[in-house]
Structure formats: C-alpha cells, structure tokens
Motif scaffolding. Sequence first.
Motif, mmCIF file in Angstrom:
data_model
loop_
_atom_site.group_PDB
_atom_site.id
_atom_site.type_symbol
_atom_site.label_atom_id
_atom_site.label_comp_id
_atom_site.label_asym_id
_atom_site.label_seq_id
_atom_site.Cartn_x
_atom_site.Cartn_y
_atom_site.Cartn_z
ATOM 1 N N ASN A 119 41.913 43.304 48.076
ATOM 2 C CA ASN A 119 40.790 44.071 48.135
ATOM 3 C C ASN A 119 39.622 43.538 47.144
ATOM 4 O O ASN A 119 39.717 42.609 46.321
ATOM 5 N N SER A 120 38.194 43.849 47.652
ATOM 6 C CA SER A 120 37.145 43.198 46.963
ATOM 7 C C SER A 120 35.904 44.506 47.109
ATOM 8 O O SER A 120 36.304 45.428 47.633
ATOM 9 N N ASP A 122 32.428 46.506 45.556
ATOM 10 C CA ASP A 122 32.037 46.950 44.302
ATOM 11 C C ASP A 122 32.041 48.505 44.018
ATOM 12 O O ASP A 122 31.857 49.144 43.071
ATOM 13 N N ARG A 129 39.897 43.273 41.935
ATOM 14 C CA ARG A 129 39.578 42.364 43.000
ATOM 15 C C ARG A 129 40.593 41.335 43.065
ATOM 16 O O ARG A 129 41.219 40.892 41.993
ATOM 17 N N GLN A 132 38.218 37.531 40.721
ATOM 18 C CA GLN A 132 37.533 38.095 40.162
ATOM 19 C C GLN A 132 36.056 37.228 39.582
ATOM 20 O O GLN A 132 35.977 36.530 38.874
ATOM 21 N N THR A 136 31.586 38.752 46.749
ATOM 22 C CA THR A 136 32.940 38.900 47.451
ATOM 23 C C THR A 136 33.715 37.783 48.096
ATOM 24 O O THR A 136 33.215 37.108 49.103
#
Length: 785
Positions: A119-120, A122, A129, A132, A136
């Motif tokens: 997952n990524s 905002d 994420r 990090q 993306t």
Amino acid sequence: MRYLILFLFCVLHSVLFSQNTAYNPIKSKGKLYEYAEFAKASNSNLSINDILNGESNLDFNPLTSENQSLGFTSDNYWLNFKLENTTNQAQTYYLQTARPITDIANLYQISNNNYIEYNSGDAIAFNDRQVQHRKTVFKLELPKNSVQKFYIHLKSDGETLNLPLLIQTENEFWKSNYNEHLFLGFFYGLLFLAAIVYLFFFTSLSNKTFLYYSIYVLSIALLQSALDGIIFQYILPSGGYLNNRTVLITALFSNFFLLKYCERFLKVSQRAKHISIAFKVLYITIIILGVLLFVNEKTKEFVYPISNVNGLLSLILILVTLFYLRYKSYKIDVFFSVGIFFLVIGLLGFVMNNLSLLPNNFITLNSAKFGITFEVIFLSLSMSNLIRDLRLEKEKSQIIALNKSEEISELKSYFMSNISHELRTPINAIMGIADDELSKNPKGEMLKNFEVIKHASLNLLSNINDILDFEKIEKGELKLRTEHFNPKTAVIQISDNWKRMAEKKDLKYSFEIDSTVPEVLEGDPERFTQIINNVLSNAVKFTHFGKIDCNIKSTTLENNIAEIAIIIKDTGIGIKDSQINNLFNSFGQMRLNDKRSFGGVGLGLSITKHLIDLFKGSIEIDSEENRGTSVTVSLPLKVIQQNKIEVENPDISKAEIKVLVVEDNTMNQLIMKKILKTLSINNFQIASNGVEAIKLLENNTFDVILMDLQMPEMDGYETTTIIRNDITMHSIKNIPIIAVTADATDTAREKVIDVGMNDYITKPVNRDLLYRKILTHRKNELKIA
C-alpha cells in the motif's frame, strides 16, 4: 498504402508486445512503460480478486508515454505489467509510480494465483506505506529465475493523475534520491530564505509589498512541498481531511498573494483603476474556491481544474498590466519584468501540464520549480531596488530602521543574558538536588534515576552553552579566559559522566591520564572541559557496540609549554572520507542511509573546532566507516606547576567562615544551603535581594558574600556598588564578593569585575570550585588584614 500497413503493424506489435512480454530490468530494451497496460475502471470499486477471476471486464490499453497524464479525474485506474528475473539470485528493485499526492496507490504482486498487497498513497498514514518515502514508491523482490505479474490500483480525488513507471536498482534509486535532495535543498532553501529576509524588511520598513511578497514566496514553497509529498511526510503524516486539501489551500494562497504583491508593487490602484477591478474579481473567485474546497468532496473535485484556470488567468492579467503600464510610460523595474517572465513561463508550463495541454517530461514536470527559482532571484533583485528607492525617498525611514536595528541588537544581548539566567537557574536546582542525593550513596533504582537526572541536566547545560557560544562566534566575541586549573580534576569529572552513559549502552569504557600531565596549567578550564565533553559526547552517541578509549597525554615543549593530547577512540559507525571536512560546519548532520538513526552532530563540533583554534591547537580525525573513529586534540598550555606539591592546609577553619548568600530564587537558596553544609560551612545567612543584604551587613559580620546578579528591588550590581563605595560601608568595603549567577555571558563577567566583585562562578554551581574560591579569597583577605 505501404506506410499505413507499416503503421498498423507497429501499433499491433506494440499492443501484443506490451500484453505478452515480461520486462527484464537487466536485458530488456526500452523502458518499463512500453511493456505495461492501463485500464479505466471509472467509479467501479473493483478488487484484485475481481480482476484475477476475470470479472472486471476491463479494457487494458498500452501506455503511450513514460509519464502518461490522465488529467483531472476521480476515477479508478488499473495498471499491469510483468517483470522477469533470469538470474540465479533474487533481485531487489524500487518502482516509482503515480504522483506523491495521489490518494490511493496499491500494488499487487501475483505468483501462482496468490498475491501480495503493498500500500501507498497519501490517503493512508505515512507509516503504513510499504516504503516510507515521500514519493509513491514500492520495493519489489523478484525470486530467481521467475516471471512475476503486477497490478497497480490508482485513484485520486479530482487532482491530476499520472501513470509513471520507473524501475531502478537499490543503488540507482538512492543515488537519484540524493541528487534530487540537492536540488530540492537549494530550491526550498532559496524560497524560505527569501521569505524570511523580506518578512524582516516588512517589520523594519512597514511596507506591505514586502509582506505580500514574503507570504507569496512562503506559500509557493508550501505548495511545492505539498506536491512533492514533503508536507505529508513531515507535517501531516496521518493523512486525512487537511492533508487532502493542502495542495489546493497552498495554491489558492500563493495565487492570492501573488496578485496582491503585483498589484501593490505596480501601484495598480493608482495607475490603472479599471484594471484593479479585474484583480478584485480574481480575489473574489479565489475566496469562493476556498469556500467550495470545504463544502464537500464533490465541490472539492471541481476546485482542482478551476483553480488551475484561475491561476492561468492571473498570469495573463499580470502580463496585461505590465504591457498597459509600459504603454502608459510608467517606469517598471526591469528585474520585476524578467522575474514575472520566468514565473509566467514556469507556471504556464505547470498549469498547462495539469490541464493535459503539454506532454509529461522532466522539463514540464519541474517547470514550476525552474520558473519559481529564477523568478525569486529576479524579484528579490527588484525588491532590492525598491529598498534603494525607499531609502532615497524617505531618509527618515533610514533613521527609524537604524534605531530599530540597534534596538534589536540590544534586545538580542538582553535576551541572551535572560535566557542564560532563566535556563541555568532551574538547572542549578535540579543538579544540586541530584548531586546531594548522589552524595548519600543511594542504591539500585534510586542511583540510576539520579544519575539520569544529572546526565540529562549536563546535556541540557551543554546545549545551552553551545547556543550562547554560537551567537558569540557569529559576532566574533568568543574569547578565552586565563586561569590556573588542574586538568586532571576537570577531565576526570567529564569522563566519569560519560563512563556511566557508555556503560548503560553496554560499551566498554577505559580512561587513562599519563603521569606526565602537569598538575596546574594556565588557560580557560571551562573551554578545556567543553572540548573534551563535546568529543566524548559524539563518541558515546555514535557507538552502538564495542568500546571507547580516552587517553590524556602530555609532551613538554619550549618556553615552559606543555602540549596536552586528548585521544578518544571508539568502535562506532565511523565517517566517510567525503564527510569529514563537513563535520565542523554549523548544524552538520551525520546520516546513515539518509535516515536520522543517530541524531545530528549539530553545533558541538563546529564550536569545538573554533575553541581549539582559539587555543592555537589542532584536531585530527581518523575514521573508517562502520569500523570506528579516532579523534586527537592537541592543546598547547603554559605549565604553572608540573608535579603535585603537598602544602599545608590554610590556617582557616571552614566552620569559622561566615557566609552571606544573596539569592532571590527559593530553589537556589535551598541548593546553596545544601552545598555549604556539604562543605562543612554551617555559619551562613540568606538574603532574598540587595536591600535585605545591606540590612544584614549593617548588623552582622561576614567573611564572604555569594552574590546573585539578577534580583528584584536591588540587583547584585547595585548592591556591590553600595558596599564598595558607600561611606557607611567603609568598614567592610573590602569583603570578598563572589558572583554566583546563571548569567554566563561575557558581558556579565566584565560587569562583575567593573563593579568591584572579586570573582565569578556560574550556575549550576560546582561545589569543589566554590569551595576553592571561598578559601582562596578568605585567605587573601586575612593576608591583607
């Protein structure tokens, strides 16, 4: 006909190529996007299972560019591609996709009808994420001799959606990041510096042009940092409501204040009143957009394209205003015109790219940054010309600005004195209590607690000293004092403190002082210990395992000079050769993999180097990354006494000494009582200010006065002046007065001597130093008598 067939063949080949061919990062020709496909899922919330089970009915098409733009959209999109690893080892790659502000970016790695989800985006917390990073980014692990299929789900809330696919090795990824950080550091540093400088000019000259320009530059910096994902990473890492609107908020602010700045700088309301109406219309539009932004998600979706169009209209209005004023023969600063030209070109490229009117490439994607950088440089030059014009037109404002500058300088000195006093006062109380409790030899948890309190207080005190010293260095006012001191006593106290901290980290700590080190040297003992403390601090901070060795040696030179060598070795993280020269820069940072794993070196080594230069000494650093560091500091000092000499105790009984403590702070009164009692000095009285002290002196006899400086009713300076000069105090005018103060500034030291005090000691009070000073000045008084 032949060309048409060839064209159709190429298109068909491209489609089949992208659908069936896996991309091999090592061997494949072309780029990853040429092997990938995308599909629009509109408002359908498909899952990866729907796609794998063939229930999605998505029509996948090949990507046509390296950073394909889909314009302003809130639809769902899916990407798919295959990656091949033909080596006999697992390979790791980093994949960059979407924009930093894309809400949802989920990657699925398919293997044997199973998948792993990463997952990524905002819309989730930054810590959730997979990688990090402000962009993306996904970290991909390709098993040996395998072909892996990947799907990416992307969704935005109405902003521009891009479909870049950039795959890199780990080294390539971090190298590109470092290069990008250099560019971003220069870009944002320039913007924030310009914002602060012109905000200062506004406060000095009270001209709103500077205020509007400062806010505009700051809002542009915030807009770009929002687009770059920096605000999400460092300020709003939890995402959420405000983070989803940060780009639009900062965009509207920058648009508004650009118009306000240009309108005021060009004096539109005076020179072209009809054009000023157009400015007001745009202001109202921006306000309406700001309201719509917070109505609901649907209205927010419309704000994205409208705000971009409004920004484009703003640029056109500014250009029209410039041409009109030139047509009317008004004088316009040439730097302003050039700056606006670069801004228009940069933002025009940015807005048109958002509106999908320009293709995606490095230039268009960064056109705003390039344009803004040159714009800020030239507009800053135009603002300098404005300052010149204001100076020529208003000589009175020059005088006001000069007076304010002097006031700020005086206020700064006053503030530094006060901050020293206000911070050292409670630290004195904390360390006094900790020392008192430690002297009782507590056991177990109590011992650990008081050691932690004392160490934390010493660290805080060291930071306060660094801040004060940095301010002195900047002003060229940092100087060494000359006193006689025992280097062994000074070093042992510092070493014992860091020995405890090293042992808490399970580090082996050894400390040796060569017998050749003289007993008494001439120099500045405070700065001598500060140098050792800063170097030992870094050794403990940057060492995770192993040991720390501290050795003090001495070599005799000519003219009764001893070269004191402090050698500190550790088995810590070490330093790259390229970084060693930067260690002595102010606010330099030690980094590992670009993360603050160990904290920063900060001001310590910068100040240490300056102090060593004042001693006319040298520092050498020998380090190997991941192996350890050796620091050698050499300080030439005059020898006063080579060997320890047994002397008779002074013919003074501590019990006979009567001390007057003048101190207004209740906590410090308690600490001074404890310190005097541990020194077996039980005959003392306390005065809370100078008035009380004078009354006590009129009716009592004292041998020594310990005088605070900053007190209500009558401070230490005024009290000392009365004692030394008032005729009614003639009989005690020579009584030893030792300043005991939290004001560690050189100004305070000089003033102490000027008013007639005999000595000076700073808080937190070192009881051994206080004891020596009391006995020394009492003995001198007896000799005079």
